[in-house]
Each structure stands twice: as C-alpha cells, then as structure tokens.
Design a protein around this motif. Structure first.
Motif, PDB file in Angstrom:
ATOM      1  N   ARG A 393       0.815  -1.218   0.000  1.00 39.74           N
ATOM      2  CA  ARG A 393       0.000   0.000   0.000  1.00 39.74           C
ATOM      3  C   ARG A 393       0.849   1.269   0.000  1.00 39.74           C
ATOM      4  N   PHE A 394       2.160   1.128  -0.080  1.00 40.35           N
ATOM      5  CA  PHE A 394       3.031   2.312  -0.085  1.00 40.35           C
ATOM      6  C   PHE A 394       2.641   3.246  -1.231  1.00 40.35           C
ATOM      7  N   THR A 395       2.684   4.550  -0.931  1.00 47.39           N
ATOM      8  CA  THR A 395       2.502   5.575  -1.954  1.00 47.39           C
ATOM      9  C   THR A 395       3.850   6.238  -2.211  1.00 47.39           C
ATOM     10  N   GLU A 396       3.857   7.262  -3.060  1.00 42.13           N
ATOM     11  CA  GLU A 396       5.118   7.921  -3.381  1.00 42.13           C
ATOM     12  C   GLU A 396       5.794   8.486  -2.131  1.00 42.13           C
ATOM     13  N   ASP A 397       5.001   8.962  -1.171  1.00 42.56           N
ATOM     14  CA  ASP A 397       5.581   9.491   0.064  1.00 42.56           C
ATOM     15  C   ASP A 397       6.344   8.409   0.827  1.00 42.56           C
ATOM     16  N   GLU A 398       5.784   7.207   0.867  1.00 40.70           N
ATOM     17  CA  GLU A 398       6.479   6.109   1.548  1.00 40.70           C
ATOM     18  C   GLU A 398       7.702   5.640   0.746  1.00 40.70           C
ATOM     19  N   PHE A 399       7.623   5.702  -0.588  1.00 37.17           N
ATOM     20  CA  PHE A 399       8.778   5.331  -1.407  1.00 37.17           C
ATOM     21  C   PHE A 399       9.966   6.233  -1.093  1.00 37.17           C
ATOM     22  N   LYS A 400       9.702   7.512  -0.897  1.00 40.76           N
ATOM     23  CA  LYS A 400      10.792   8.446  -0.589  1.00 40.76           C
ATOM     24  C   LYS A 400      11.455   8.082   0.739  1.00 40.76           C
ATOM     25  N   SER A 426      15.474  -6.907  -2.410  1.00 34.49           N
ATOM     26  CA  SER A 426      14.286  -7.594  -2.925  1.00 34.49           C
ATOM     27  C   SER A 426      13.031  -6.758  -2.701  1.00 34.49           C
ATOM     28  N   VAL A 427      12.922  -6.115  -1.529  1.00 30.83           N
ATOM     29  CA  VAL A 427      11.779  -5.237  -1.257  1.00 30.83           C
ATOM     30  C   VAL A 427      11.744  -4.090  -2.262  1.00 30.83           C
ATOM     31  N   VAL A 428      12.905  -3.457  -2.460  1.00 29.08           N
ATOM     32  CA  VAL A 428      12.981  -2.325  -3.391  1.00 29.08           C
ATOM     33  C   VAL A 428      12.660  -2.783  -4.812  1.00 29.08           C
ATOM     34  N   GLN A 429      13.177  -3.951  -5.210  1.00 31.20           N
ATOM     35  CA  GLN A 429      12.936  -4.492  -6.555  1.00 31.20           C
ATOM     36  C   GLN A 429      11.445  -4.698  -6.799  1.00 31.20           C
ATOM     37  N   SER A 430      10.709  -5.112  -5.777  1.00 30.75           N
ATOM     38  CA  SER A 430       9.280  -5.383  -5.941  1.00 30.75           C
ATOM     39  C   SER A 430       8.449  -4.109  -6.089  1.00 30.75           C
ATOM     40  N   LEU A 431       9.059  -2.954  -5.762  1.00 33.09           N
ATOM     41  CA  LEU A 431       8.299  -1.697  -5.769  1.00 33.09           C
ATOM     42  C   LEU A 431       8.720  -0.735  -6.867  1.00 33.09           C
ATOM     43  N   VAL A 432       9.856  -0.984  -7.502  1.00 29.67           N
ATOM     44  CA  VAL A 432      10.409   0.001  -8.433  1.00 29.67           C
ATOM     45  C   VAL A 432       9.462   0.298  -9.589  1.00 29.67           C
ATOM     46  N   HIS A 433       8.670  -0.688  -9.997  1.00 30.39           N
ATOM     47  CA  HIS A 433       7.770  -0.466 -11.132  1.00 30.39           C
ATOM     48  C   HIS A 433       6.519   0.325 -10.745  1.00 30.39           C
ATOM     49  N   LEU A 434       6.340   0.587  -9.434  1.00 36.40           N
ATOM     50  CA  LEU A 434       5.136   1.282  -8.981  1.00 36.40           C
ATOM     51  C   LEU A 434       5.300   2.796  -8.915  1.00 36.40           C
ATOM     52  N   THR A 435       6.512   3.285  -9.112  1.00 34.42           N
ATOM     53  CA  THR A 435       6.749   4.722  -9.038  1.00 34.42           C
ATOM     54  C   THR A 435       7.103   5.291 -10.408  1.00 34.42           C
ATOM     55  N   THR A 436       6.661   6.509 -10.629  1.00 34.06           N
ATOM     56  CA  THR A 436       7.025   7.216 -11.865  1.00 34.06           C
ATOM     57  C   THR A 436       7.962   8.382 -11.572  1.00 34.06           C
ATOM     58  N   ASN A 437       8.282   8.565 -10.296  1.00 33.92           N
ATOM     59  CA  ASN A 437       9.186   9.644  -9.905  1.00 33.92           C
ATOM     60  C   ASN A 437      10.610   9.277 -10.310  1.00 33.92           C
ATOM     61  N   GLN A 438      11.243  10.102 -11.117  1.00 31.17           N
ATOM     62  CA  GLN A 438      12.569   9.779 -11.651  1.00 31.17           C
ATOM     63  C   GLN A 438      13.628   9.722 -10.558  1.00 31.17           C
ATOM     64  N   ILE A 439      13.509  10.587  -9.549  1.00 27.04           N
ATOM     65  CA  ILE A 439      14.487  10.567  -8.447  1.00 27.04           C
ATOM     66  C   ILE A 439      14.350   9.258  -7.668  1.00 27.04           C
ATOM     67  N   THR A 440      13.119   8.885  -7.365  1.00 29.66           N
ATOM     68  CA  THR A 440      12.881   7.638  -6.639  1.00 29.66           C
ATOM     69  C   THR A 440      13.372   6.440  -7.446  1.00 29.66           C
ATOM     70  N   GLN A 441      13.102   6.430  -8.731  1.00 24.79           N
ATOM     71  CA  GLN A 441      13.564   5.337  -9.581  1.00 24.79           C
ATOM     72  C   GLN A 441      15.088   5.246  -9.589  1.00 24.79           C
ATOM     73  N   ALA A 442      15.753   6.405  -9.676  1.00 22.63           N
ATOM     74  CA  ALA A 442      17.229   6.407  -9.679  1.00 22.63           C
ATOM     75  C   ALA A 442      17.769   5.856  -8.365  1.00 22.63           C
TER      76      ALA A 442
END
Length: 471
Positions: A393-400, A426-442
């Motif tokens: 249920r993480f959103t972009e705020d939790e991704f940061k 592994s946790v990060v790998q499972s979530l990377v496709h859920l964000t469109t923020n370029q900084i978060t993806q990097a």
C-alpha cells in the motif's frame, strides 16, 4: 613467617587447564554423564589465554579491580565453557554502559530512548536502568553519543550473538577462541576503557547549564553555536529532552526560561521527524487529559512556531503506539513468535489509500521494512503476509522514505547483518515499477544494483546522497 607469593605463568595456566579437563571428563564418565561436546577443545581455550594479557592491558589498573564479570569470563574460558564466557563479557559490558549513562545524564538518556510518555514517567533514577532492555540500552547510548556508530554496530552484533550463541542455546562449539577474544577486545575498546564521544560530553554540559544556571543571552548564544556542530541524531535526542523537560509537571520556572533561549535553534537544526514527534506528544497529553502538560506543550510549540506540526487527528497517535509496539517486539527475544500479533494490529490502522500521517511516516516505513528484511537470522513467517500487505500500500511518500533508509544509522547497521542486504534489495525491486518519480527510480535502481557489501554503506556514498538530496 610470611607466606611466599606464587606467580603462575601463562604456560602453567595452559598446562593446568589440560589437567583440569582430563580430570573433569573422567569424573563425568564415572557419573555416567556425556563427555563429548561438553567443553571447548583445549586448543581453543589456549588461544584465549595466549591473547588475554594484551587485551586486558587496555584497561587501566584502577578499573580492573571492579571487573568481576571479566574474571568470570576468564574462568569460563579456562573451563571450556565459551557460551557462558560470552554471557559474562556481555554482562560486564552492560554494567559499564549503565555506569556511563548514570554518570552522563539520566533524564537525557531516558528521554532519548523511551518515547512512550506513560513508560517514561516510571523511569526516574539509576536503579530504573534495569527496566531498560539491553537492546534499548545499546541504542540509547548511540542516540545520546555515549557510543560511536562503529561501536554501536559492533555491540549490537555481539548482543545478537549473545542471544543466539550463549548458554541459552546448545551451540557453544560454534564459538572459537579468536572470536571470543576479539569480542572481548571490542567491548573493552568501545565501552569498558572508553569515555563518551565529544558530542555527548557537549550535550551533558548544555543540559547541566540549563538545569542549574541562570542563563544570559550571551550564555545561550554559546550553547546555540555549539548545537550547530552536533550530529543530527544527537540534535533529535536533545530536542526530545528539551521538550520533555519543558512539559514536565515539576520543572522550575527558571529551567523553562533557559529552554526558551535555545529551543528555537534546536528546533531549526532537528530533523523533520523529531519535530513531528513533539506534535505527537502534544496530542498524547490532550488525549490523556493531562491539562498542565498540554498547556506547557502548547507554550513550547507556540514559542518556536511549531504548532503546524500537530497531527490532524488521533490516528497518528494510535498508529505511533502500534509502530512502537511492533518495533519493540521485533527487537526483543522471541521476536518471530511475538511479531505477528503486533503486525496485525498495525495493519488494522492502515487506510485503504495507503496514505500514512506524515508525523509517523518515517518511523512506520523504517520499522516495517526492518521487520520485513529480518534480523540476520530470518523473518517472522506468520507476520510476512501482514508486512507484504502494508508495503503493497506504499505511496510515493512512503517510497521516498524507503530509499532514504540507508542514510539512517540504525538501519544501515541492520543491513550489515547476513541476508538483510539482499532482502532489502528484494523489497525495493518489488516496488520500483510502482513509481514514476525519476528521483525515486534512480535511488531504487542504485540500491538494486549494489552488492551485499555495498548496501550497508550506501548512505555514506556521495553519489547516492546526491540522488536523495534531489527531492
């Protein structure tokens, strides 16, 4: 007639260890008891005996006479009971940590490590240090500057080993003489023979002046200047203490006046989560009907322009309690058994939108991910479905907050334990496709691409810091 002093050499000790072992094994045999895998081989014991003089030499002669558990440690090593010896060296370390805390500033320590107001109210003097669990003691010494970061990492690992390889478990043969003497040396260097870090000494001086002096503006200016050189974790603990002192029922008017002179500077230097924590405590006072403390908290926050950090509703308070309970269960003994109930309780407070109150978002993400990646010995299987659902249920705020975790000293120390780094990736790998923020993806891709050895140090990597600071 005087009795001559008998000096026993290291060689004689080793020889007598062999004699003792033979006699004891024979006696066990006569009793019909097991004789195999009872005592550590004499070769391993002799490695400890051979290295003891150099390690013990690190302690001043004046302090050696009080090191009772070190004598027991040596006796247990000589007898071949390495599991018991590990217990004794840890007991000596805990004794010295408590002494350092007592000499330092008890209120500051309690305020730094205990965030539950009800529990904090029961901690008053040195005798109450026994109510602090050992993992809290070690973590609190890091937060207050009594321990260095490297010292904290070493001691937290030794504490884990003590829990898993001590006399509580039948695995003493997994311990070698060199491991044991190495852990003894670390405990001596980082605790028994070492004074607190410079930042801790500076904070002690600050707090002593606030409690016992009538500060002028010039005095306060010196304190405010000194704060600028403190690490963020120390500033966080200092703000927590100043807030606690100001809102305590028995605080003198002069002490509050002193705090007013420096509170704004501490607030400005403190991390965001520390400011939100003050807002949470204000809400707790209100919810518990503590009118006097609520009034003092309002006065404190008004004076520094901090009322904007109050939580919008009681959800943040309720969730904070559940996060703290999960963190405590995860850090304590039998965590695999105790975590599921706390994870289930926390999940009940997570809205379907996944949006977490800002006041507790950082501690929520940190606690949840720490539990998800485990403690180096595994993960609570029964709690995994709850963790997966909350992380899902993480959103972009939790991704940061997730990608910032390697910059957190406690979390970075966890990543150095076996299996934790790959679990985090592994946790990060499972979530990377859920964000469109370029900084978060990097940031996520950097974590995923790092090796197990690199992940614990990512928080200090300048290129990774540059990505995080781009938000």
């Amino acid at each position: 007639m005087s009795i001559p002093t008998i000096v026993v050499s290291q060689t004689q000790v080793a020889e007598r260890v062999d004699q003792f072992t033979g006699a004891l094994v024979a006696y066990l045999g006569e009793l019909g008891l097991p004789t195999q895998n009872v005592l550590v081989p004499t070769g391993e014991r002799q490695r400890v005996i051979a290295n003891l003089p150099d390690v013990i030499a690190l302690i001043d002669h004046a302090k050696r006479g009080e090191a009772l558990y070190l004598s027991k440690f040596i006796a247990a090593c000589g007898a071949g009971l390495f599991d018991a010896a590990l217990n004794f060296v840890w007991d000596e370390t805990v004794v010295h940590l408590r002494k350092k805390v007592a000499r330092f500033d008890l209120d500051y320590f309690y305020d730094s490590v205990v965030t539950d107001p009800a529990r904090r109210a029961k901690l008053r003097d040195e005798t109450d240090l026994t109510k602090i669990e050992e993992w809290e003691l070690v973590r609190g010494c890091l937060l207050t500057g009594i321990l260095s970061e490297i010292g904290y990492r070493h001691l937290d690992y030794i504490r884990d080993m003590r829990n898993w390889a001590s006399a509580a478990h039948p695995n003493q043969n997994d311990l070698s003489g060199l491991q044991l003497i190495s852990w003894l040396e670390i405990c001596i260097r980082e605790v028994i023979a070492k004074e607190p870090e410079a930042a801790a000494i500076e904070v002690k001086r600050f707090l002593n002046s606030i409690r016992n002096s009538i500060l002028t503006e010039q005095d306060a200016q010196h304190i405010r200047s000194g704060m600028e050189h403190l690490p963020p974790d120390i500033v966080r603990s200092l703000l927590r203490t100043l807030f606690g002192m100001y809102t305590a029922d028995n605080t003198a008017t002069q002490v509050r006046s002193n705090i007013k002179l420096i509170a704004s500077k501490c607030w400005g230097l403190a991390p965001e989560d520390a400011r939100y924590e003050c807002g949470l405590r204000f809400s707790t006072f209100a919810a518990n009907g503590e009118v006097t403390r609520r009034t003092a908290a309002n006065e404190f926050l008004t004076g520094i322009g901090g009322l904007g950090y109050l939580p919008p509703d009681t959800l943040a308070v309720e969730m904070a309690e559940k996060v703290t309970a999960l963190y405590s269960a995860h850090s304590a003994f039998n965590n695999f058994y105790n975590e599921p109930a706390h994870a289930k309780n926390l999940l009940a407070y997570i809205p379907s939108t996944g949006r977490i109150p800002e006041a507790i978002r950082r501690s929520y993400v940190k606690t949840l991910v720490m539990a998800k990646i485990g403690n180096g010995y595994g993960v609570s299987g029964m709690a995994i479905p709850h963790y997966n659902e909350m992380i899902g249920r993480f959103t972009e705020d939790e991704f940061k907050e997730l990608v910032r975790l390697p910059t957190d000293r406690e979390f970075a120390a966890r990543l150095s334990l076996r299996s934790c780094a790959p679990n985090f990736r592994s946790v990060v790998q499972s979530l990377v496709h859920l964000t469109t923020n370029q900084i978060t993806q990097a940031a996520m891709n950097t974590i995923i691409a790092a090796t197990d050895a690199q992940v614990p140090s990512l928080g200090r990597d300048t290129s990774f810091q540059r990505i995080i600071n781009s938000y």
